[in-house]
Design an enzyme around this catalytic site. Sequence first.
Site, short mmCIF file in Angstrom:
data_model
loop_
_atom_site.label_atom_id
_atom_site.label_comp_id
_atom_site.label_asym_id
_atom_site.label_seq_id
_atom_site.Cartn_x
_atom_site.Cartn_y
_atom_site.Cartn_z
CB SER A 181 -18.95 -5.47 -47.10
OG SER A 181 -19.95 -5.21 -46.43
CG ASP A 187 -20.74 -6.66 -42.52
OD1 ASP A 187 -20.87 -5.73 -41.73
OD2 ASP A 187 -20.93 -6.17 -43.73
CG ASP A 232 -18.04 -3.00 -43.99
OD1 ASP A 232 -18.89 -4.02 -43.73
OD2 ASP A 232 -18.37 -2.05 -44.52
CG ASP A 236 -21.92 -2.10 -43.23
OD1 ASP A 236 -21.57 -3.34 -43.40
OD2 ASP A 236 -21.70 -1.55 -44.69
MG MG Z 1 -20.66 -4.43 -44.55
#
Ligand code: MG
Length: 441
Positions: A96, A236, A238, A240
């Site tokens: 992340s 970021d 990933d 999200d």
């Molecule tokens: Mg993330």
Amino acid sequence: MPLIISISGVRGLVPDSLTPEVCLDLAKAFGTYLNGGKVVVGIDPRKSSETIKEIIFSGLLSTGCKVVDLGIAPTPTVGIMTKALEAAGGIIVTASHNPLPWNGLKFLRGDGVFLNETEANEFLKIYKGKQFRQAAGQGIAIDQTGIDFHINRVLKAIGGAAAVEKARFKVAYDGCNGAGSVAMVKFLEMLGCTIYAINCDTNLPFPHNPEPVAENLGELMGLVKSKKANIGFAVDSDADRLAIVSNEGKAIGEELTLALAAKYVLSGKNKSIVVVNLSTSQVLDDVCREFGATLVRTKVGEVNVTEQINSLGALIGGEGNGGVIFPQVGYNRDSLSGAGLVLSLMAAKKKSISQLVAELPHYEMIKTKVECASQAEANAFVEKTKEKFRGSDLVLTEGVKVVTPEGWVHVRPSNTEPIIRIIAEAKDQKSARALVDQVIA
Ligand code: MG
């Protein structure tokens, strides 16, 4: 740094703590926990992610699973595909917002939601017990439809796509060479935006720390200014979490992403419900008040927010760190939903992002932590805080949150380390600091 095992997954340094053996056992434990079945897997583009993916495939297959390989995919895409493909669960290989050499694994159940505390404990018990299921693997299927599926769902759900297309926004985007590099650009193209994209090559390492906070967004701020873009987006690794840079080239602060998205979703609706965690900005209280919506606050942790969204039928929810959960799209924090909703708000109101930010109440937030010698000491700290603020308005859902006329301060022990996290928010820096000082004194 030892392996960090928490309700939101497992993180460690590669190769020191997140070793091949740990990854293999985690995958075997997950396959055992699911009793075999189909598992959807996506990764972020860290160099170690590809290797970890191969290892977890072996682990999953050895417990009788069928594996669906989405390749590089944002966390919300994996969540949506896990549900859409009627899988038993999902795994995302990502650390992340953590920089290299971190990596990690996030675990989803069949509905695309992260494992909750009870489920995570059951799964981790299997991991620690090392008694894994053994069965013939059901093979690996490659699926490259995830990102398009996700994009189409967001385009339909936001309801403002046509207006955004008409507005012909100029959008700057920093993908941090992460899992959102392809998805966000494609999404913005489909919304008719002119895109100035930087750091969208998943073959390259991260150009900066992947946490989308102001200190890491310098390049994007410059790009917004030089291209005279209407807005800048950053995510970021990933994808999200979504951060916004205004048309004036200023990072507006991650706390405002959800507030702006909620403003669009709540507009024209009656008696809606919004769910956030205890540490999310009170600007959400103001937005909900404006639209007569009810704001519900949960313990910190994405799954706690998601489960409340589902059980209450909330229209939107999320976390103040740029995490927008729009249940019409999926049950994870989703930067595409966030970007689509904020652009829809700009198009609907015919206002610039700085004008929309100026219309929101302004608060200052301070986040800090206190190291403790042990978990017991951390718990004692919380008890002392409760004692200190006896007679004030206290929320005891998690740790203690003190709400005062000036603002609020939330004091909670971390789930993973012997530390106390302290978050305070008030109208100005001085008042927020005073709240923190009162806790620490
Ligand atoms: Mg993330």
